[in-house]
Design an enzyme around this catalytic site. Structure first.
Site, PDB file in Angstrom:
ATOM      1  CB  VAL A  54     -48.832 -81.213 -18.363  1.00 29.13           C
ATOM      2  CG1 VAL A  54     -50.312 -80.911 -18.158  1.00 29.13           C
ATOM      3  CG2 VAL A  54     -48.216 -80.242 -19.360  1.00 29.13           C
ATOM      4  CE  LYS A  55     -53.708 -78.177 -16.325  1.00 26.18           C
ATOM      5  NZ  LYS A  55     -54.097 -77.043 -17.173  1.00 26.18           N
ATOM      6  CG  ASP A  56     -45.663 -80.649 -11.461  1.00 24.19           C
ATOM      7  OD1 ASP A  56     -46.815 -80.599 -10.990  1.00 24.19           O
ATOM      8  OD2 ASP A  56     -44.847 -81.537 -11.168  1.00 24.19           O
TER       9      ASP A  56
END
Length: 470
Positions: A54-56
């Site tokens: 999700v950090k992308d």
């Protein structure tokens, strides 16, 4: 339909660069781990992002915002302190856009994440994870110093960067609303930096005019949900508070007002959910997903079949094969590895006392605590706590070492390596093999907490116990 510069039709799943492929993640219904009669639970699989998490989303959002403001210039260096996934996202975006990356990670970060960071070209700095927030070696402080000392350096600062929750307000929230046709009634996400739950939750609350309930999932001992702040075993979620921290500052990316409530989840429950998702749903997920999905399952069990719960699954279990999916790692901490009870170390036959030396003790005080004991664990001095958490053991206070040390020194200046730890649910064969060449006292662990210290010279000691017949 428009045609891209390569001549390919610009269909929904054809992108002109890796950064364009960020987002657009699927919802997958959970079918076998949910309770009968409750709400449907859909997992949003963020592992399908190019960088695997999700950090992308926030990596791209923060970089684009920094480019627009002029903070990040062509040829610059992106610097961040992270448990791994945000660094991976930044390294991926940097590779796609032509920047250099320096990532600072705590020493508890899985080796898979560190390997991925290096494969993407990032320079990785590993720093001790058990540092108070004011310590110069604390992850964020070290990252800030590197950014300041690097020509063209820019600190992403995910904890306080408004582009973090904004990424989820602009992308994750709208995706969920569209994918469910507006039928989502409950949204669940782990609280780490707070960006995912705050940004996505704010969008869903607004678009539904307050109908969607937003639930934060938090490790049992994290301070977000009212825990004591002690160490836990799940990466990238919750808020650890070092006992020497002077002022406990929460991330500006986290807006508690968005949340309807917080569900607190213990390590053992999270580990069990991770295992079930892999074996019953075919979903290999990371540790923080164990926390968030456990919370989502609780929420769904209270609801009707007309409700729809969406839970964020932040990353893949491939980044944690050496931890949560490694029986040796899980077993020695005293968590369940699924071994038959007759083959495990067990706890019923042990008799021991749990003594420890606080990290604030002097050598003289440590010797007094030791008494006749050959060695004791040295543990972070957490006021009022009588439990010894394996993750907060700094080393061993050994009688022979301290006898020769200056009496006024702190015991932490004269630590021996930590004493060996055996989990009550691991097999005796595994435990005996690990202790074969280590004659020191043994710490017995139950779900990450030490329950006994066993002297190897005890008449009915470790050797007897591990060689007894099943």
């Amino acid at each position: 339909m428009p045609v891209g510069r390569t001549g390919l039709v610009a269909a929904p799943q054809v992108f002109e660069s890796v950064v364009d492929a960020i987002g657009h993640t699927p919802l997958v219904r959970l079918n076998r781990v949910t309770a009968a009669g409750g709400a449907a639970v859909y997992a949003k699989l963020e592992s399908t992002n190019p960088g695997g998490s999700v950090k992308d989303r926030i990596a791209l959002s923060m970089v684009r915002a920094a480019e627009a403001s002029g903070e990040l210039r062509p040829g610059g260096t992106i610097v961040e302190g992270t448990s791994g996934n945000t660094g991976i996202g930044l390294a991926l975006v940097a590779a796609g856009l032509g920047y250099r990356t320096v990532v600072v990670v705590p020493d508890k970060t899985s080796r898979e994440k560190i390997a991925i960071l290096r494969a993407l070209g990032a320079e990785v700095r590993v720093t001790p994870g058990g540092r108070p927030t004011h310590h110069p070696e604390h992850v964020r402080n070290l990252a800030a110093r590197i950014a300041a000392e690097t020509p063209g350096g820019w600190l992403a600062g995910q904890y306080d960067n408004p582009a973090n929750p904004e990424a989820h307000y602009r992308t994750t929230g709208p995706e969920i609303w569209k994918q469910t046709g507006g039928r989502v009634t409950h949204f669940v996400a782990g609280i780490g930096t707070g960006g995912t739950v705050s940004g996505t939750g704010r969008y869903l609350s607004e678009v539904s005019e307050g109908r969607v309930q937003v639930i934060g999932a938090d490790p049992e001992h994290s301070v977000y949900g009212g825990g004591d702040g002690r160490a836990y075993y799940i990466e990238a979620v919750g808020h650890f508070r070092h006992p020497e921290t002077v002022e406990d500052e929460w991330p500006q990316s986290y807006d508690p007002e968005v949340l309807s409530r917080i569900e607190r989840v213990g390590d053992a429950e999270a580990f069990a959910v991770i295992a079930r998702l892999a074996r019953e749903e075919g979903l290999l997920v990371g540790g923080s997903a164990g926390v968030s999905v456990a919370a989502a399952l609780r929420v769904a069990a209270e609801l009707s079949p007309d409700d729809v719960v969406v839970v964020i699954v932040p990353d893949s279990g491939r980044s944690y094969l050496s931890k949560y999916f490694d029986e040796d790692w899980v077993g020695r901490l005293g968590f369940d590895v699924g071994a038959p009870a007759a083959e495990t170390v067990g706890a019923e036959s042990w008799s021991g006392t749990v003594g420890f030396v606080p990290s604030t003790a002097t050598v003289a005080e440590a010797l007094e605590i030791l008494g006749d004991a050959a060695a004791l664990p040295v543990v972070l001095a957490r006021p009022g706590s009588t439990e010894v958490v394996v993750a907060e053991i700094l080393g061993a206070a050994v009688l022979s070492t301290l006898t020769a040390a200056p009496q006024g020194d702190l015991v932490t200046a004269h630590l021996d390596p930590p004493l060996p730890v055996v989990g009550i649910r691991e097999t005796r064969t595994a435990a005996a093999a690990r202790l074969a060449d280590d004659p020191r006292p043994v710490l017995l662990a139950d779900n990450g907490v030490i329950t006994a210290i066993l002297d190897r010279s005890m008449e009915e000691g470790v050797e007897w116990a591990f060689s007894r017949s099943a």
